[in-house]
Design a protein around this motif. Sequence first.
Motif, PDB file in Angstrom:
ATOM      1  N   ILE A  75       6.595   6.271   1.606  1.00 15.39           N
ATOM      2  CA  ILE A  75       7.614   7.058   0.899  1.00 15.39           C
ATOM      3  C   ILE A  75       6.972   7.845  -0.252  1.00 15.39           C
ATOM      4  N   VAL A  76       6.073   7.200  -0.990  1.00 13.48           N
ATOM      5  CA  VAL A  76       5.395   7.882  -2.099  1.00 13.48           C
ATOM      6  C   VAL A  76       4.570   9.055  -1.576  1.00 13.48           C
ATOM      7  N   THR A 120       4.997  10.677   1.212  1.00 15.63           N
ATOM      8  CA  THR A 120       5.928  11.699   1.712  1.00 15.63           C
ATOM      9  C   THR A 120       6.397  12.583   0.564  1.00 15.63           C
ATOM     10  N   TYR A 121       6.808  11.965  -0.525  1.00 16.48           N
ATOM     11  CA  TYR A 121       7.296  12.724  -1.679  1.00 16.48           C
ATOM     12  C   TYR A 121       6.190  13.598  -2.266  1.00 16.48           C
ATOM     13  N   GLN A 122       5.028  13.015  -2.489  1.00 17.37           N
ATOM     14  CA  GLN A 122       3.916  13.775  -3.062  1.00 17.37           C
ATOM     15  C   GLN A 122       3.481  14.905  -2.122  1.00 17.37           C
ATOM     16  N   TYR A 141       5.414  16.451  -0.010  1.00 17.03           N
ATOM     17  CA  TYR A 141       6.462  17.467  -0.113  1.00 17.03           C
ATOM     18  C   TYR A 141       6.220  18.351  -1.335  1.00 17.03           C
ATOM     19  N   GLU A 142       5.904  17.743  -2.455  1.00 15.78           N
ATOM     20  CA  GLU A 142       5.629  18.507  -3.675  1.00 15.78           C
ATOM     21  C   GLU A 142       4.436  19.449  -3.469  1.00 15.78           C
ATOM     22  N   PRO A 190       3.550  15.373   4.700  1.00 13.89           N
ATOM     23  CA  PRO A 190       4.876  14.779   4.492  1.00 13.89           C
ATOM     24  C   PRO A 190       5.626  14.495   5.792  1.00 13.89           C
ATOM     25  N   LEU A 250       6.694  10.814   6.628  1.00 11.41           N
ATOM     26  CA  LEU A 250       8.129  10.569   6.780  1.00 11.41           C
ATOM     27  C   LEU A 250       8.382   9.796   8.073  1.00 11.41           C
ATOM     28  N   SER A 281       7.267   6.346   7.509  1.00 13.91           N
ATOM     29  CA  SER A 281       8.254   5.623   6.697  1.00 13.91           C
ATOM     30  C   SER A 281       9.397   5.115   7.555  1.00 13.91           C
TER      31      SER A 281
END
Length: 168
Positions: free
Chosen positions: A104-105, A107-109, A111-112, A140, A144, A147
């Motif tokens: 999850i971390v 994926t978020y990073q 995405y950023e 991501p 994802l 995840s």
Amino acid sequence: MKMRARRFIVRLNNAMGYASGIGMLVLGLILFYEVIMRYIFNAPTSWVQEVSIYLFMWTMFAGAAYTLEQGKHVHIDLLISHLSPAARRKLEILTGALGLIFSIVVTYQGYEMVMAAFKYHKLSATPLRFPMWIPQTSLPVGFLLLSVQFAAGLIDRLENTKRGVDVP
């Protein structure tokens, strides 16, 4: 886990697994093409190396969830084989939860990172001038999917632990 959701995840993982296999085949073909062009015709390409790196990124990240679902990720069997079934289940739940959090971390990073590359119109520093958000999106998307697979596996393990059933 609900059967409909489980079937969807399995179908998605299978599709990504097949897509990764096709990607690896294409990767092999374009690298073979580069070898022929470079060493037989003395006319190396300017695009194969960059495209093969991007294709490799997509095939590896897209296939990660399929690999996890199939139980083909790296395990330290030497350690796990000496544990009792109950300890093994607890360790698998712990590692599944940690894998889910990590995924999850990332994926978020990821995405950023993609959003920044898109916003600032980042291009590769090669003659192709490839938009970097395209290959970066593999991170991501792949995490994802990973995840989702970690969550599905964790839910299955928790449900089976409640019932006292071992999960392979």
